[in-house]
Design a protein around this motif. Structure first.
Motif, PDB file in Angstrom:
ATOM      1  N   GLU A 210     126.795  32.221  25.634  1.00 22.29           N
ATOM      2  CA  GLU A 210     126.466  32.142  27.054  1.00 22.29           C
ATOM      3  C   GLU A 210     125.114  32.812  27.326  1.00 22.29           C
ATOM      4  N   LEU A 211     124.877  33.948  26.686  1.00 23.75           N
ATOM      5  CA  LEU A 211     123.608  34.650  26.847  1.00 23.75           C
ATOM      6  C   LEU A 211     122.439  33.811  26.317  1.00 23.75           C
ATOM      7  N   GLU A 212     122.641  33.150  25.183  1.00 21.72           N
ATOM      8  CA  GLU A 212     121.600  32.281  24.624  1.00 21.72           C
ATOM      9  C   GLU A 212     121.293  31.119  25.569  1.00 21.72           C
ATOM     10  N   GLU A 213     122.327  30.537  26.161  1.00 23.07           N
ATOM     11  CA  GLU A 213     122.127  29.434  27.114  1.00 23.07           C
ATOM     12  C   GLU A 213     121.348  29.911  28.340  1.00 23.07           C
ATOM     13  N   LEU A 214     121.687  31.098  28.840  1.00 25.88           N
ATOM     14  CA  LEU A 214     120.966  31.651  29.987  1.00 25.88           C
ATOM     15  C   LEU A 214     119.496  31.897  29.643  1.00 25.88           C
ATOM     16  N   ARG A 215     119.235  32.425  28.455  1.00 26.40           N
ATOM     17  CA  ARG A 215     117.852  32.659  28.029  1.00 26.40           C
ATOM     18  C   ARG A 215     117.072  31.349  27.963  1.00 26.40           C
ATOM     19  N   ARG A 216     117.712  30.309  27.426  1.00 22.97           N
ATOM     20  CA  ARG A 216     117.054  29.001  27.354  1.00 22.97           C
ATOM     21  C   ARG A 216     116.752  28.470  28.751  1.00 22.97           C
ATOM     22  N   ALA A 217     117.698  28.644  29.666  1.00 21.00           N
ATOM     23  CA  ALA A 217     117.508  28.163  31.036  1.00 21.00           C
ATOM     24  C   ALA A 217     116.363  28.905  31.712  1.00 21.00           C
TER      25      ALA A 217
ATOM     26  N   ALA B 193     113.090  27.661  30.252  1.00 23.79           N
ATOM     27  CA  ALA B 193     112.763  26.333  30.766  1.00 23.79           C
ATOM     28  C   ALA B 193     112.253  26.432  32.203  1.00 23.79           C
ATOM     29  N   LYS B 194     112.872  27.284  32.997  1.00 21.62           N
ATOM     30  CA  LYS B 194     112.444  27.454  34.393  1.00 21.62           C
ATOM     31  C   LYS B 194     111.044  28.057  34.447  1.00 21.62           C
ATOM     32  N   LYS B 195     110.760  29.043  33.593  1.00 23.44           N
ATOM     33  CA  LYS B 195     109.425  29.648  33.546  1.00 23.44           C
ATOM     34  C   LYS B 195     108.386  28.607  33.150  1.00 23.44           C
ATOM     35  N   ALA B 196     108.724  27.799  32.156  1.00 17.56           N
ATOM     36  CA  ALA B 196     107.795  26.761  31.693  1.00 17.56           C
ATOM     37  C   ALA B 196     107.539  25.755  32.820  1.00 17.56           C
ATOM     38  N   ALA B 197     108.572  25.390  33.574  1.00 15.26           N
ATOM     39  CA  ALA B 197     108.405  24.451  34.694  1.00 15.26           C
ATOM     40  C   ALA B 197     107.539  25.049  35.789  1.00 15.26           C
TER      41      ALA B 197
END
Length: 129
Positions: A110-117, A120-124
C-alpha cells in the motif's frame, strides 16, 4: 507406548504447541511422499501442504498431525534434521505471527502504491507548469 501413559508424561505442554507444524529450509525438489515418510515416523499425519515452486513459499511446508503429542515429538526430533544437504527448521504454526507478516506485507504494498501515485501527481504538476 500407550496413549494414556504418553499423555500422563507430557500432560503440561507449552501453549504454543499445536497439531500444525511449519517446516522451512526444505530441499526444493522434495516430494509430498518423501515428507510423509519423514514426518510419518512420529505419528499419523493428517495433511501435508508443500509451498509452491514459483513463489516465495518454495522450500516450506505445513504438516498437520492428528495428535498434538505426535506433533511435539516430530518438532523435538526433526528440528535440525538433515534432508538433502539442508537442515530443517520445524516450528509450531502460530497464526498470529503469520497474520502480522501478511499485514506488514500488505502495508508495504500500500505504501509503494501511494508513493507511485504521489510521484505520478508530481510529474503531472511539473508537466503542466
Amino acid at each position: 507406548m500407550s496413549e494414556g501413559s504418553r499423555r500422563s508424561t507430557n500432560s503440561r505442554l507449552p501453549p504454543e504447541v499445536n497439531r500444525i507444524l511449519y517446516v522451512r529450509n526444505l530441499p526444493f525438489k522434495i516430494t509430498p511422499e518423501e515428507l510423509y515418510d519423514i514426518f510419518g515416523k512420529y505419528g499419523a499425519v493428517f495433511q501435508i501442504r508443500l509451498g509452491e515452486r514459483g513463489k516465495d513459499t518454495k522450500g516450506t511446508a505445513f504438516v498437520v498431525y492428528e495428535d498434538i503429542y505426535d506433533a511435539k515429538r516430530a518438532v523435538d526430533h526433526l528440528s535440525g534434521f538433515n534432508v538433502g544437504g539442508r537442515y530443517l527448521v520445524v516450528q509450531y504454526y502460530q497464526p498470529a505471527k503469520f497474520q502480522k507478516k501478511a499485514d506488514a506485507e500488505s502495508a508495504k504494498k500500500e505504501l509503494e502504491e501511494l508513493r507511485r501515485a504521489v510521484k505520478a501527481k508530481k510529474a503531472a504538476l511539473q508537466a503542466n507548469e
